[in-house]
Scaffold this motif. Structure first.
Motif, PDB file in Angstrom:
ATOM      1  N   THR A  21      36.914  41.341  43.548  1.00 24.74           N
ATOM      2  CA  THR A  21      37.090  40.135  42.755  1.00 24.74           C
ATOM      3  C   THR A  21      36.982  38.898  43.630  1.00 24.74           C
ATOM      4  N   GLN A  22      37.625  38.917  44.783  1.00 23.09           N
ATOM      5  CA  GLN A  22      37.566  37.773  45.679  1.00 23.09           C
ATOM      6  C   GLN A  22      36.155  37.549  46.203  1.00 23.09           C
ATOM      7  N   SER A  23      35.435  38.616  46.509  1.00 24.63           N
ATOM      8  CA  SER A  23      34.070  38.441  47.000  1.00 24.63           C
ATOM      9  C   SER A  23      33.167  37.880  45.904  1.00 24.63           C
ATOM     10  N   LEU A  24      33.376  38.310  44.655  1.00 20.75           N
ATOM     11  CA  LEU A  24      32.596  37.762  43.549  1.00 20.75           C
ATOM     12  C   LEU A  24      32.897  36.289  43.333  1.00 20.75           C
ATOM     13  N   VAL A  25      34.169  35.915  43.434  1.00 20.17           N
ATOM     14  CA  VAL A  25      34.545  34.509  43.280  1.00 20.17           C
ATOM     15  C   VAL A  25      33.927  33.687  44.394  1.00 20.17           C
TER      16      VAL A  25
ATOM     17  N   HIS B  46      46.995  52.411  45.259  1.00 16.50           N
ATOM     18  CA  HIS B  46      47.047  51.227  46.112  1.00 16.50           C
ATOM     19  C   HIS B  46      45.657  50.889  46.639  1.00 16.50           C
ATOM     20  N   ASP B  47      44.911  51.913  47.081  1.00 16.99           N
ATOM     21  CA  ASP B  47      43.556  51.695  47.584  1.00 16.99           C
ATOM     22  C   ASP B  47      42.657  51.131  46.491  1.00 16.99           C
ATOM     23  N   TYR B  48      42.801  51.631  45.269  1.00 13.39           N
ATOM     24  CA  TYR B  48      41.990  51.155  44.152  1.00 13.39           C
ATOM     25  C   TYR B  48      42.308  49.690  43.848  1.00 13.39           C
ATOM     26  N   LYS B  49      43.612  49.343  43.830  1.00  8.97           N
ATOM     27  CA  LYS B  49      43.995  47.960  43.568  1.00  8.97           C
ATOM     28  C   LYS B  49      43.479  47.037  44.660  1.00  8.97           C
ATOM     29  N   GLN B  50      43.594  47.486  45.909  1.00 11.10           N
ATOM     30  CA  GLN B  50      43.125  46.673  47.022  1.00 11.10           C
ATOM     31  C   GLN B  50      41.613  46.485  46.944  1.00 11.10           C
TER      32      GLN B  50
END
Length: 136
Positions: A23-27, A13-17
């Motif tokens: 990903t969101q920060s890169l976007v 779960h921590d890895y997915k989060q």
């Protein structure tokens, strides 16, 4: 035993989060960079739509298919004749045993090539790309 399962689930779960946050920060960084550099020059009145597209990998996929097909055609033959020659010159085996061992080694090489192809397919990047298009 139960605590190790919980810790593994928490780690997943921590890895997915973490992956989602990255990903969101890169976007967001990409969006900020494109709007500040004037590529989009977006104003408040203009609407942009985010479209998710995958990378165009059809050409690369055909090249990898050609590469592994070439390996599939050449390496088993080379393995068969190399092992056959090696067994004839190094050991005193009968013709039947020589052929059986040579064929078995060629089959092992074919299976290794298939495994390499599958590993290559699993390691391909399948993340969709975010493309911003202007609404008309």
């Amino acid at each position: 035993m139960a605590s190790s399962k919980k810790s593994k689930l928490n780690a997943k779960h921590d890895y997915k989060q973490l992956l989602e946050e990255k990903t969101q920060s890169l976007v967001q960084k990409n969006t900020q960079a494109t709007t500040t550099t004037g590529v989009f020059a977006a104003t408040e009145n203009e609407d942009f739509e985010e479209v998710y597209e995958g990378p165009d990998t059809s050409g690369a996929a055909y090249l990898w298919l050609l590469f592994f097909s070439t390996l599939m055609f050449t390496l088993p033959f080379l393995t068969f004749y190399a092992v056959k020659h090696w067994l004839e010159n190094s050991f005193g085996v009968t013709a039947f045993e020589n052929n059986c061992i040579s064929v078995f080694s060629a089959v092992i090489v074919v299976n290794l090539i298939i495994c390499l192809y599958v590993i290559k397919a699993f390691r391909e990047d399948t993340q969709p790309l975010v493309v911003r298009k202007k609404n008309k």
